[in-house]
Design a protein around this motif. Structure first.
Motif, short mmCIF file in Angstrom:
data_model
loop_
_atom_site.label_atom_id
_atom_site.label_comp_id
_atom_site.label_asym_id
_atom_site.label_seq_id
_atom_site.Cartn_x
_atom_site.Cartn_y
_atom_site.Cartn_z
N SER A 181 -7.96 -2.43 -0.86
CA SER A 181 -9.02 -1.80 -1.65
C SER A 181 -9.15 -0.32 -1.32
N ALA A 182 -9.03 0.00 -0.01
CA ALA A 182 -9.15 1.40 0.39
C ALA A 182 -8.05 2.23 -0.25
N SER A 183 -6.83 1.66 -0.31
CA SER A 183 -5.74 2.42 -0.91
C SER A 183 -5.94 2.56 -2.42
N LEU B 45 -8.89 2.81 -3.87
CA LEU B 45 -9.90 3.86 -3.98
C LEU B 45 -9.25 5.23 -3.83
N GLU B 46 -8.36 5.33 -2.83
CA GLU B 46 -7.70 6.58 -2.53
C GLU B 46 -6.89 7.07 -3.73
N MET C 191 -23.22 -1.19 -7.42
CA MET C 191 -22.54 -0.37 -6.41
C MET C 191 -22.11 0.97 -7.01
N VAL D 166 -13.43 -1.52 -7.29
CA VAL D 166 -13.07 -1.99 -5.96
C VAL D 166 -14.10 -3.00 -5.45
N ALA D 167 -15.38 -2.74 -5.71
CA ALA D 167 -16.42 -3.68 -5.30
C ALA D 167 -16.26 -5.01 -6.03
N ILE E 149 -15.36 2.97 -7.57
CA ILE E 149 -16.09 2.13 -6.61
C ILE E 149 -16.46 0.80 -7.24
N ILE F 217 -13.23 -6.90 -4.40
CA ILE F 217 -13.53 -7.50 -3.08
C ILE F 217 -14.46 -8.70 -3.26
N LEU G 265 0.76 3.95 -2.99
CA LEU G 265 0.38 5.35 -2.82
C LEU G 265 1.56 6.29 -3.08
N LEU H 103 -23.66 4.32 -5.35
CA LEU H 103 -22.79 5.20 -4.57
C LEU H 103 -22.16 6.31 -5.43
N ILE I 107 0.84 -1.21 0.00
CA ILE I 107 0.00 0.00 0.00
C ILE I 107 0.87 1.26 0.00
N PHE J 96 -9.27 -5.51 2.35
CA PHE J 96 -9.99 -4.24 2.54
C PHE J 96 -9.06 -3.03 2.61
N PRO J 97 -7.97 -3.09 3.42
CA PRO J 97 -7.05 -1.95 3.35
C PRO J 97 -6.48 -1.74 1.95
#
Lengths: 160, 181
Positions: free
Chosen positions: A98-100, A102-103, A156, A111-112, A108, A115, A56, A160, A52, A95-96
């Motif tokens: 995926s969050a990175s 997204l960031e 999704m 990422v969905a 979305i 996952i 980033l 969203l 991650i 999940f972390p």
């Protein structure tokens, strides 16, 4: 600490207290399992944490959004869906990751898809599934899972 | 299984070493990225460590307090909406990787549980785990988590029924001579 983390820790402590109250031996056994699982997942956690950081720090957001961002369309979603299906990592560390993603510009939808295919489809464990349930059911479950993962992902993105 | 697990651990540590070396090399060659990389990693690590012990404790509790026998006993004969709800619940409660659920699914199949319930149970096990949802909540937020959860439940039920119909149809065609007394 975020509110979410506080709530999760609260639930865990409460559940543990109830467990000790109900059956001390079983509660201790649960803690042993928890400790073992923790030790087992630690290297994977550090691997993902380092990835991650590199992601980033080094990968420019436009590169990520080009492949799995909103401009990439269905091909990007399918691409990351296949990646999720093949990858064999514990979902907790997904999940972390995926969050990175997204960031740094992933959509979305992508990422969905990642996952959902990652958790639902077991490419590596497919032989075991065939052994337990037979070829037909194993292939049907994994195949249909991929289709519904993509459907869930598209919905999704729309919601969203 | 024990030896296999040990092998997995060794593989994980080798992979970790490799990733670590790559990271060190990259940071040495591009020192201006150092702060950004370390910051990002550190933030995610802290966020992870805040919830990981709690998630593991819940995982341990579910494993011990929801024995596999109970799952097979109740799910083996449940049907209709009750069967679907139980399949989701029993899939979501106990923990462990998906391959732990295969033997349970196999014994359910032997016990005559419906195909749809088995598929729903397996899928719930794979992606509606409660500790897992908590990590999702932590990193991706409530909106993302709850929307995906609701959609997943709906589609998993549809998928279970679809696969059952498909398999039943094929068996009607191919198994009539052997099935009829």
């Amino acid at each position: 600490m975020s509110i979410t983390a506080a709530v999760i820790n609260g639930i865990a402590i409460l559940a543990l207290l109830i467990a000790f109250f109900k059956d001390k031996e079983k509660a201790i056994q649960s803690l042993k399992i928890a400790g073992k699982s923790f030790i087992k997942i630690i290297p994977m956690v550090f691997i993902v944490i380092i990835i991650i950081g590199l992601l980033l720090g080094f990968v420019p957001p436009d590169a990520i959004s080009k492949f799995v961002g909103s401009q990439s369309g269905l091909s990007g979603v399918l691409l990351i869906g296949v990646a999720g299906a093949i990858m064999h990592v514990p979902s907790i560390v997904a999940f972390p990751l995926s969050a990175s993603l997204l960031e740094s510009g992933a959509s979305i939808t992508a990422v969905a898809a990642f996952i959902t295919t990652l958790t639902m489809i077991g490419f590596v464990t497919l032989p075991l599934e065939i052994k337990a349930l037979g070829k037909k059911m194993a292939f049907l479950r994994n195949g249909t899972s991929f289709i519904i993962a993509i459907l869930i992902a598209i919905l999704m993105g729309m919601i969203l | 299984m024990k030896g296999k697990q040990k092998k997995g651990m060794v593989r994980d540590y080798i992979l970790l070493g490799l990733v670590f070396v790559i990271a060190i090399l990259l940071i040495t060659f591009f020192p201006d990225k150092k702060d950004e990389v370390i910051n990002a990693s550190w933030n995610f690590l802290v966020e992870m460590l805040w919830i990981l012990p709690a998630v593991m404790i819940l995982l341990g509790l579910f494993t011990v307090f929801v024995p596999k026998k109970t799952v097979v006993k109740y799910l083996g004969k449940a049907s209709g909406i009750k069967g679907v709800s139980l399949a989701i619940l029993f899939g979501a409660l106990p923990t462990g990787p998906l391959y732990v659920a295969f033997p349970i699914a196999a014994s359910l199949l032997k016990k005559g549980a419906s195909i749809s319930n088995i598929v729903i149970f397996l899928s719930a096990w794979a992606c509606i785990k409660i500790p897992q949802e908590m990590v999702e909540l932590q990193f991706l937020g409530a909106k993302f988590m709850f929307t995906r959860l609701a959609l997943t439940i709906i589609f998993v039920v549809i998928m279970g029924i679809f696969i059952e119909k498909l398999i039943a149809k094929e068996e009607d065609v191919s198994l009539i001579p052997t099935k009829c007394p």
